[in-house]
Design a protein around this motif. Structure first.
Motif, PDB file in Angstrom:
ATOM      1  N   PRO A 117      11.880  -9.469  14.610  1.00  0.00           N
ATOM      2  CA  PRO A 117      12.955  -8.784  15.338  1.00  0.00           C
ATOM      3  C   PRO A 117      13.870  -7.944  14.453  1.00  0.00           C
ATOM      4  N   TRP A 118      13.907  -8.261  13.151  1.00  0.00           N
ATOM      5  CA  TRP A 118      14.817  -7.514  12.258  1.00  0.00           C
ATOM      6  C   TRP A 118      14.142  -6.274  11.652  1.00  0.00           C
ATOM      7  N   LEU A 119      12.855  -6.088  11.925  1.00  0.00           N
ATOM      8  CA  LEU A 119      12.141  -4.930  11.400  1.00  0.00           C
ATOM      9  C   LEU A 119      11.952  -3.875  12.483  1.00  0.00           C
ATOM     10  N   THR A 120      11.843  -2.627  12.068  1.00  0.00           N
ATOM     11  CA  THR A 120      11.608  -1.524  13.016  1.00  0.00           C
ATOM     12  C   THR A 120      10.141  -1.530  13.454  1.00  0.00           C
ATOM     13  N   VAL A 121       9.830  -0.660  14.402  1.00  0.00           N
ATOM     14  CA  VAL A 121       8.441  -0.491  14.859  1.00  0.00           C
ATOM     15  C   VAL A 121       7.551  -0.153  13.662  1.00  0.00           C
ATOM     16  N   TYR A 122       7.980   0.837  12.885  1.00  0.00           N
ATOM     17  CA  TYR A 122       7.201   1.262  11.718  1.00  0.00           C
ATOM     18  C   TYR A 122       7.008   0.097  10.744  1.00  0.00           C
ATOM     19  N   GLU A 123       8.085  -0.649  10.474  1.00  0.00           N
ATOM     20  CA  GLU A 123       8.018  -1.740   9.490  1.00  0.00           C
ATOM     21  C   GLU A 123       7.138  -2.897   9.967  1.00  0.00           C
ATOM     22  N   ASN A 124       7.148  -3.170  11.269  1.00  0.00           N
ATOM     23  CA  ASN A 124       6.282  -4.220  11.805  1.00  0.00           C
ATOM     24  C   ASN A 124       4.808  -3.881  11.602  1.00  0.00           C
ATOM     25  N   VAL A 125       4.451  -2.611  11.815  1.00  0.00           N
ATOM     26  CA  VAL A 125       3.060  -2.190  11.625  1.00  0.00           C
ATOM     27  C   VAL A 125       2.733  -2.106  10.139  1.00  0.00           C
ATOM     28  N   ALA A 126       3.691  -1.622   9.349  1.00  0.00           N
ATOM     29  CA  ALA A 126       3.481  -1.474   7.899  1.00  0.00           C
ATOM     30  C   ALA A 126       3.241  -2.819   7.215  1.00  0.00           C
ATOM     31  N   LEU A 127       3.801  -3.903   7.765  1.00  0.00           N
ATOM     32  CA  LEU A 127       3.580  -5.248   7.199  1.00  0.00           C
ATOM     33  C   LEU A 127       2.092  -5.524   7.036  1.00  0.00           C
ATOM     34  N   ALA A 128       1.336  -5.264   8.106  1.00  0.00           N
ATOM     35  CA  ALA A 128      -0.107  -5.520   8.082  1.00  0.00           C
ATOM     36  C   ALA A 128      -0.810  -4.556   7.128  1.00  0.00           C
ATOM     37  N   VAL A 129      -0.428  -3.300   7.191  1.00  0.00           N
ATOM     38  CA  VAL A 129      -1.075  -2.278   6.353  1.00  0.00           C
ATOM     39  C   VAL A 129      -0.850  -2.578   4.865  1.00  0.00           C
ATOM     40  N   ASP A 130       0.387  -2.917   4.493  1.00  0.00           N
ATOM     41  CA  ASP A 130       0.716  -3.194   3.094  1.00  0.00           C
ATOM     42  C   ASP A 130      -0.021  -4.429   2.579  1.00  0.00           C
ATOM     43  N   ALA A 180      -4.223  -1.074  13.031  1.00  0.00           N
ATOM     44  CA  ALA A 180      -3.959  -0.521  11.697  1.00  0.00           C
ATOM     45  C   ALA A 180      -4.654  -1.335  10.599  1.00  0.00           C
ATOM     46  N   ALA A 181      -4.984  -2.589  10.904  1.00  0.00           N
ATOM     47  CA  ALA A 181      -5.713  -3.419   9.938  1.00  0.00           C
ATOM     48  C   ALA A 181      -7.179  -3.002   9.842  1.00  0.00           C
ATOM     49  N   ASN A 182      -7.582  -2.031  10.690  1.00  0.00           N
ATOM     50  CA  ASN A 182      -8.940  -1.492  10.716  1.00  0.00           C
ATOM     51  C   ASN A 182      -9.994  -2.584  10.905  1.00  0.00           C
ATOM     52  N   PRO A 183      -9.835  -3.416  11.945  1.00  0.00           N
ATOM     53  CA  PRO A 183     -10.756  -4.538  12.132  1.00  0.00           C
ATOM     54  C   PRO A 183     -12.105  -4.082  12.693  1.00  0.00           C
TER      55      PRO A 183
END
Length: 586
Positions: A117-130, A180-183
């Motif tokens: 909840p404390w992360l933005t839309v971009y940051e929530n998706v970036a978590l998996a990508v990073d 985004a994890a390219n499964p």
């Protein structure tokens, strides 16, 4: 060579190529294989077998839909394929290798949003990508994250946090993060079931577009037969547990891309829809009969729901002698005005809702989210103040709540510390003061049994699932035998198979009482099944009645009979066309 001869050769070559492709397809190794998979929970005498002898083969790029009842083990199955839990027996292989743990090759989207909840839309998706693409440069990871945020149409909301998003938008973030994890395999566990019909349809189309682009292998868990047929190559029923097993495969031979409106005219769609529905309903009937056992007889007692009611001999018998009486319920230029959030102005949500109902008539109200359907219902219940106009029920103006109106909301308001029996008895004691204790107990037991809670009469509401609590709420409303039954998306929290079962219950009880009723729903099939007339509301604000469709189908009705009636799809198209046109006026 003549043009005709060239065409014949081209056709022959095309046929040969198609045959080669089909042969290649059958020889293509399976991406995912499940063989005799079993799963149980608990130990010793408390051990319950959830899944038994699950066999499944899926090829790369296939889109599979698994449909089943609540509690049949659908989420357990997804969790095993995802590697989140282990099977007790059998074999789960991906590309010939055992699945023993979670991995980025399997992306999962569950029904409930699991966002930070404390992360933005971009940051929530970036978590998996990073986490998955550590070797990439920051620029590559940023471009990849933005690609999938834009793919689910959230580019403008990239910097917003989950609390600022609608339910549909939050679920899109989940989909973007999984993609985004390219499964290799995308596992969708009822990702759209909590969304309204319009948002659900839009997300279905987005998922299909992504599937077409990336040719992911997709396993969709759903309880919605239309969703399964619209999206999948194969539909596989999961029969109810314990010991849940797969039913037969239903192959969807419909050309892609599929158009919802066109499907309504497609004979193959109608045939397939009827076949899957019949199969699931037969399974559901067997399950309900096994659970229900002997039915309690409903006593012949009439309720006291009127201030001027007098106890006499006729009052002890249910009576609807004036069925069909015109203007039994009358809405006159009904409007609702709310102040805007800043308090500086007002907005008219409902504007001039005008309608007359006969006694014993059943009306459905449909429309997109925010069109004021529930507002009309809550004003009728006396729970929301009327801004303009008025409502007359049985020659009396509605100005407050009363026992003459039974209300069922999407989320039932039960006393959590009381049992199902006691929650229903609270109301029954009030409206049947003249009945004996045994008669009152029989009334409570009859309705709780009818909604499938025969084994849970004395279970506390706090210990029940949402679906069970909703059944108690429905039983309570039926038991009061009100002058007017108001149902605000009463089956909205339930899976569609349980919904079918409770719609049949509602129809059966309605046939017995012919209570005047209004149901608010976004389910087109539910609206047609239940109603004498379907009232379609325009989009809000300033929502009003846009169209009224008479439903001239014989009663008593059942879903099976409905699917076989020649006029059913005509009514369905009328409603879907109206909703589609409303959508385009946004």
């Amino acid at each position: 060579m003549t043009g005709a001869a060239a065409k014949i050769i081209d056709l022959a070559v095309h046929k040969q190529e198609s045959a080669v492709l089909k042969l290649a397809d059958t020889q293509q190794p399976d991406l995912l294989t499940l063989t005799n998979v079993c799963k149980s929970y608990g130990e010793g005498k408390d051990r319950t077998s959830i899944l038994r002898d699950i066999n499944l083969n899926i090829k790369e790029g296939e889109f599979i839909a698994i449909v089943g009842f609540s509690g049949s083990g659908k989420t357990t199955l997804v969790s095993m394929i995802a590697g989140l839990i282990q099977a007790d027996g059998g074999e789960l292989l991906k590309n010939g290798q055992p699945i023993s743990e979670p991995g980025p090759d399997r992306g999962v989207v569950f029904q409930n949003y699991s966002l930070m909840p404390w992360l933005t839309v971009y940051e929530n998706v970036a978590l998996a990508v990073d986490a998955i693409f550590k070797d990439w440069t920051p620029e590559q990871r940023r471009a990849h994250t933005e690609k999938y945020v834009n793919m689910v149409n959230l580019g403008r909301a990239m910097d917003k946090k989950p609390a600022e998003l609608s339910g549909g938008m939050r679920q899109r973030v989940n989909v973007a993060r999984a993609l985004a994890a390219n499964p290799d395999i995308l596992l969708l566990d009822e990702p759209l079931s909590a969304l309204d019909a319009l948002t659900r349809g839009n997300l279905q189309d987005e998922i299909l577009q992504i599937w077409e682009q990336d040719k992911k292998t997709v396993i969709l868990i759903t309880n919605d037969v239309d969703e399964a047929i619209y999206m999948a190559d194969r539909v596989i029923p999961l029969n109810p547990g314990p010991d849940a097993t797969f039913g037969p495969d239903f192959h969807v031979n419909l050309a892609r891309p599929r158009d919802r409106t066109a499907l309504n005219h497609n004979e193959e769609f109608k045939r397939l829809r009827a076949e899957i529905t019949r199969y699931l309903m037969n399974i559901g009937i067997q399950k309900a009969e096994a659970e229900q056992g002997d039915k309690v007889k409903l006593p012949d007692v009439r309720p006291n729901t009127s201030n001027d009611w007098k106890l006499d001999t006729s009052a002890l018998k249910p009576s609807q002698s004036d069925l069909g009486r015109p203007r039994y319920l009358e809405f006159t230029q009904l409007s609702k005005i709310y102040p805007t959030p800043d308090g500086n102005s007002t907005v008219k949500v409902v504007d001039g809702f005008d309608m007359k109902m006969k006694k014993g008539e059943f009306i459905s109200i449909i429309g997109h989210s925010g069109c004021g359907k529930s507002t009309v219902l809550s004003m009728t219940a006396g729970l929301n103040e009327i801004s303009e106009g008025g409502i007359i029920l049985d020659n009396r103006e509605i100005d407050s709540a009363g026992p003459d109106r039974g209300v069922v909301f999407q989320a039932p308001s039960l006393f959590p510390w009381l049992t199902a029996f006691d929650n229903v008895m609270l109301g029954v004691d009030k409206v049947y003061p003249h009945a004996s204790k045994t008669e009152r107990e029989d009334i409570v037991e009859y309705y709780l049994t009818r909604v499938g809670l025969a084994d849970s009469l004395y279970k506390k509401a706090a210990d029940m699932s949402n679906g069970m609590r909703q059944r108690v709420g429905i039983a309570r409303a039926f038991a009061l035998s009100p002058k007017l039954l108001l149902l605000d998306e009463p089956f909205g929290m339930l899976d569609s198979l349980t919904r079918w079962e409770l719609q049949e219950v509602l129809m059966e009880v309605w046939e017995r009482t012919h209570v005047t009723a209004i149901v608010v729903t976004h389910d087109v099939d539910e609206a047609i099944l239940l109603a004498d007339r379907v009232v379609m509301m325009t989009n809000g604000p300033h929502a009003k009645i846009g169209k009224i469709q008479e439903i001239d189908l014989p009663r008593p009705r059942s879903r099976k009979a409905l699917l076989e009636h020649p006029d059913y799809y005509k009514y369905r198209e009328s409603l879907l066309t109206f909703l589609s046109e409303c959508d385009h006026t946004h």
